[in-house]
Design a protein around this motif. Structure first.
Motif, PDB file in Angstrom:
ATOM      1  N   GLY A  65       0.791  -1.225   0.000  1.00 46.91           N
ATOM      2  CA  GLY A  65       0.000   0.000   0.000  1.00 46.91           C
ATOM      3  C   GLY A  65       0.822   1.273   0.000  1.00 46.91           C
ATOM      4  N   LEU A  66       0.134   2.376   0.315  1.00 41.76           N
ATOM      5  CA  LEU A  66       0.740   3.701   0.377  1.00 41.76           C
ATOM      6  C   LEU A  66       0.923   4.123   1.823  1.00 41.76           C
ATOM      7  CD1 LEU A  66      -1.322   5.528  -2.395  1.00 41.76           C
ATOM      8  CD2 LEU A  66       1.133   5.081  -2.470  1.00 41.76           C
ATOM      9  N   ILE A  67       2.047   4.784   2.094  1.00 39.48           N
ATOM     10  CA  ILE A  67       2.364   5.215   3.446  1.00 39.48           C
ATOM     11  C   ILE A  67       2.568   6.722   3.437  1.00 39.48           C
ATOM     12  CG2 ILE A  67       3.941   4.947   5.394  1.00 39.48           C
ATOM     13  CD1 ILE A  67       4.134   2.381   2.659  1.00 39.48           C
ATOM     14  N   ASP A  68       1.902   7.451   4.337  1.00 43.22           N
ATOM     15  CA  ASP A  68       2.104   8.894   4.366  1.00 43.22           C
ATOM     16  C   ASP A  68       3.250   9.248   5.305  1.00 43.22           C
ATOM     17  OD1 ASP A  68       1.175   8.974   7.003  1.00 43.22           O
ATOM     18  OD2 ASP A  68      -0.766   9.842   6.489  1.00 43.22           O
ATOM     19  N   GLY A 128       1.537 -12.822  -4.733  1.00 43.16           N
ATOM     20  CA  GLY A 128       1.087 -13.349  -3.450  1.00 43.16           C
ATOM     21  C   GLY A 128      -0.409 -13.118  -3.320  1.00 43.16           C
ATOM     22  N   THR A 129      -0.840 -12.636  -2.156  1.00 40.24           N
ATOM     23  CA  THR A 129      -2.249 -12.290  -1.960  1.00 40.24           C
ATOM     24  C   THR A 129      -2.693 -11.332  -3.050  1.00 40.24           C
ATOM     25  OG1 THR A 129      -1.952 -12.534   0.427  1.00 40.24           O
ATOM     26  CG2 THR A 129      -3.933 -11.391  -0.332  1.00 40.24           C
ATOM     27  N   GLY A 130      -1.828 -10.399  -3.397  1.00 43.44           N
ATOM     28  CA  GLY A 130      -2.031  -9.502  -4.531  1.00 43.44           C
ATOM     29  C   GLY A 130      -0.819  -9.584  -5.436  1.00 43.44           C
ATOM     30  N   ILE A 131      -0.610  -8.549  -6.239  1.00 39.66           N
ATOM     31  CA  ILE A 131       0.614  -8.444  -7.047  1.00 39.66           C
ATOM     32  C   ILE A 131       1.278  -7.126  -6.702  1.00 39.66           C
ATOM     33  CG2 ILE A 131       1.621  -8.314  -9.342  1.00 39.66           C
ATOM     34  CD1 ILE A 131      -0.715  -9.907 -10.407  1.00 39.66           C
ATOM     35  N   GLY A 132       2.465  -7.223  -6.141  1.00 35.35           N
ATOM     36  CA  GLY A 132       3.226  -6.028  -5.811  1.00 35.35           C
ATOM     37  C   GLY A 132       4.411  -5.894  -6.745  1.00 35.35           C
ATOM     38  N   GLY A 133       5.226  -4.902  -6.485  1.00 37.08           N
ATOM     39  CA  GLY A 133       6.424  -4.755  -7.295  1.00 37.08           C
ATOM     40  C   GLY A 133       6.834  -3.315  -7.452  1.00 37.08           C
ATOM     41  N   ALA A 149       1.235  11.852   0.301  1.00 40.22           N
ATOM     42  CA  ALA A 149       1.902  10.559   0.422  1.00 40.22           C
ATOM     43  C   ALA A 149       3.397  10.768   0.593  1.00 40.22           C
ATOM     44  CB  ALA A 149       1.634   9.702  -0.799  1.00 40.22           C
ATOM     45  N   GLN A 150       3.978  10.016   1.508  1.00 38.35           N
ATOM     46  CA  GLN A 150       5.410  10.111   1.722  1.00 38.35           C
ATOM     47  C   GLN A 150       6.157   9.450   0.568  1.00 38.35           C
ATOM     48  OE1 GLN A 150       6.822   7.782   5.003  1.00 38.35           O
ATOM     49  NE2 GLN A 150       8.628   9.036   5.325  1.00 38.35           N
ATOM     50  N   ARG A 151       5.642   8.332   0.120  1.00 34.60           N
ATOM     51  CA  ARG A 151       6.297   7.583  -0.935  1.00 34.60           C
ATOM     52  C   ARG A 151       5.226   7.008  -1.859  1.00 34.60           C
ATOM     53  NH1 ARG A 151       8.358   6.076   3.959  1.00 34.60           N
ATOM     54  NH2 ARG A 151      10.479   6.734   4.390  1.00 34.60           N
ATOM     55  N   ALA A 152       4.981   7.644  -2.973  1.00 35.96           N
ATOM     56  CA  ALA A 152       4.017   7.128  -3.949  1.00 35.96           C
ATOM     57  C   ALA A 152       4.743   6.155  -4.867  1.00 35.96           C
ATOM     58  CB  ALA A 152       3.409   8.269  -4.753  1.00 35.96           C
ATOM     59  N   ASN A 153       4.301   4.915  -4.876  1.00 40.12           N
ATOM     60  CA  ASN A 153       4.975   3.872  -5.624  1.00 40.12           C
ATOM     61  C   ASN A 153       4.123   3.426  -6.809  1.00 40.12           C
ATOM     62  OD1 ASN A 153       3.545   2.853  -3.042  1.00 40.12           O
ATOM     63  ND2 ASN A 153       3.347   1.159  -4.483  1.00 40.12           N
ATOM     64  N   ALA A 154       4.756   2.720  -7.727  1.00 41.00           N
ATOM     65  CA  ALA A 154       4.038   2.195  -8.887  1.00 41.00           C
ATOM     66  C   ALA A 154       3.249   0.960  -8.470  1.00 41.00           C
ATOM     67  CB  ALA A 154       5.037   1.822  -9.983  1.00 41.00           C
ATOM     68  N   GLU A 155       1.924   1.026  -8.566  1.00 40.13           N
ATOM     69  CA  GLU A 155       1.064  -0.111  -8.221  1.00 40.13           C
ATOM     70  C   GLU A 155       0.879  -0.980  -9.469  1.00 40.13           C
ATOM     71  OE1 GLU A 155      -0.008  -1.145  -5.442  1.00 40.13           O
ATOM     72  OE2 GLU A 155       0.274   0.529  -4.059  1.00 40.13           O
ATOM     73  N   LEU A 156       1.876  -1.799  -9.753  1.00 44.59           N
ATOM     74  CA  LEU A 156       1.899  -2.568 -10.994  1.00 44.59           C
ATOM     75  C   LEU A 156       0.777  -3.594 -11.066  1.00 44.59           C
ATOM     76  CD1 LEU A 156       5.755  -3.116 -11.383  1.00 44.59           C
ATOM     77  CD2 LEU A 156       4.335  -1.223 -12.191  1.00 44.59           C
ATOM     78  N   GLY A 157       0.333  -4.088  -9.933  1.00 42.44           N
ATOM     79  CA  GLY A 157      -0.746  -5.073  -9.933  1.00 42.44           C
ATOM     80  C   GLY A 157      -2.094  -4.501 -10.307  1.00 42.44           C
ATOM     81  N   HIS A 158      -2.163  -3.164 -10.415  1.00 42.34           N
ATOM     82  CA  HIS A 158      -3.457  -2.529 -10.698  1.00 42.34           C
ATOM     83  C   HIS A 158      -3.505  -1.880 -12.080  1.00 42.34           C
ATOM     84  CE1 HIS A 158      -4.964  -3.476  -6.735  1.00 42.34           C
ATOM     85  NE2 HIS A 158      -3.780  -3.141  -6.278  1.00 42.34           N
ATOM     86  N   GLY A 236       9.169 -12.629  -7.801  1.00 39.65           N
ATOM     87  CA  GLY A 236       9.268 -13.115  -6.431  1.00 39.65           C
ATOM     88  C   GLY A 236       7.899 -13.410  -5.859  1.00 39.65           C
ATOM     89  N   GLY A 237       7.825 -13.501  -4.531  1.00 38.39           N
ATOM     90  CA  GLY A 237       6.565 -13.863  -3.893  1.00 38.39           C
ATOM     91  C   GLY A 237       6.424 -15.363  -3.770  1.00 38.39           C
TER      92      GLY A 237
END
Length: 287
Positions: A65-68, A128-133, A149-158, A236-237
């Motif tokens: 997820g996203l962390i602020d 895994g439960t979802g797809i991260g990366g 957001a402190q760190r906006a990451n690429a949500e590749l699973g979406h 991985g996963g």
């Protein structure tokens, strides 16, 4: 220096005490808790238990997820929306613990000492439960923008692989995760676990289902390759332990896509070096 890395997934919490940035010398695994207060309490207990054996070891956490900036978490797999995991853990421990997106953590572990080492452009995918990366571009993790957001990451699973397809826990429809995660695989097989499915496939059973699943995985990777043109796609996963029956089959599927090798002649599909430990090692590497 001993470091504590914790990988928070939708199903399992995995802690490792890491020595020399790559060797896990102590482990603790517990079921994931989909309640912020319970999650913070469990993380606190895991850290305290680890420090009984390794006093003073600093800790960091990898989580979906996203962390602020305050450590609040948005993670649809955990049903967390602005969940104050970081602040509650700080209150219990009396110290701030760095929290990073799990995909970025795994990406950093593989980039620093694993399958993506030396890549200018590479992808890390965790099934895994979802797809991260995450993605490495010009030697740096790709990050986007999201206000607050402190760190906006690429949500590749979406990324969307099925227009107007199945509803996803993120609120969109047709997400790749809804068709190619381990959760999706189990759903396709009527509730069997990925391990049970793999055992049957190795025995020559459920081959049509497996072919369909491999196709879903490959279509998402194909789309990502068209965007990022990676040198390496590291997988991985949980399913990364399956070896050629998974990664080898994905490679075969992509090689049969018309012109895939014309556009991506040098792209390699490989197992992540750290397999299912990338989240732990990536979290520890943040310290």
């Amino acid at each position: 220096m001993m470091k504590i890395g914790i990988d928070v997934g939708g199903t399992t919490l995995k802690l490792g005490v890491v020595e020399n940035n790559k060797e896990i010398i102590y482990r603790d695994t517990r079921p994931s808790i989909h309640d912020p207060k319970g999650m913070a309490q469990c993380l606190y207990e895991m850290i305290v238990d680890a420090r009984k054996k390794y006093p003073g070891a600093p800790a960091a956490i990898s989580i979906a997820g996203l962390i602020d900036a305050e450590g609040n978490v948005d993670a649809n797999q955990l049903n967390f929306w602005h969940a104050p995991v970081g602040p509650m853990l700080f209150e219990k421990l009396g110290e701030r613990v760095m929290i990073e997106n799990d995909g970025i953590s795994a990406l950093l572990a593989e980039y620093r000492a694993g399958a993506l080492k030396g890549c200018e452009s590479g992808l890390m995918l965790t099934f895994g439960t979802g797809i991260g990366g995450g993605a490495i571009l010009d030697g740096k993790p790709l990050r986007g923008f999201r206000a607050g957001a402190q760190r906006a990451n690429a949500e590749l699973g979406h990324i969307i692989t099925h227009v107007d397809g199945e509803s996803c826990s993120c609120g969109q429809t047709g997400c790749w995760e809804s068709y190619a995660s381990c959760t999706a695989l189990s759903k396709m097989a009527g509730g069997l676990t990925p391990k049970e499915i793999l055992d049957k496939v190795r025995q020559g059973e459920m081959t049509e289902l497996w072919d369909r699943y491999i196709h879903e995985v490959s279509q998402g990777i194909l789309a990502l390759c068209s965007v990022f043109y990676p040198q390496v796609v590291a997988i991985g996963g949980g399913l990364s332990n399956a070896g050629d029956i998974f990664i080898g089959r994905v490679q075969e599927e992509l090689d049969h896509v018309p012109n895939f090798r014309v556009h991506h002649p040098d792209t390699k599909i490989v197992s992540a070096h750290f397999l299912n430990d990338a989240g732990i090692l990536g979290a520890a590497a943040l310290i």
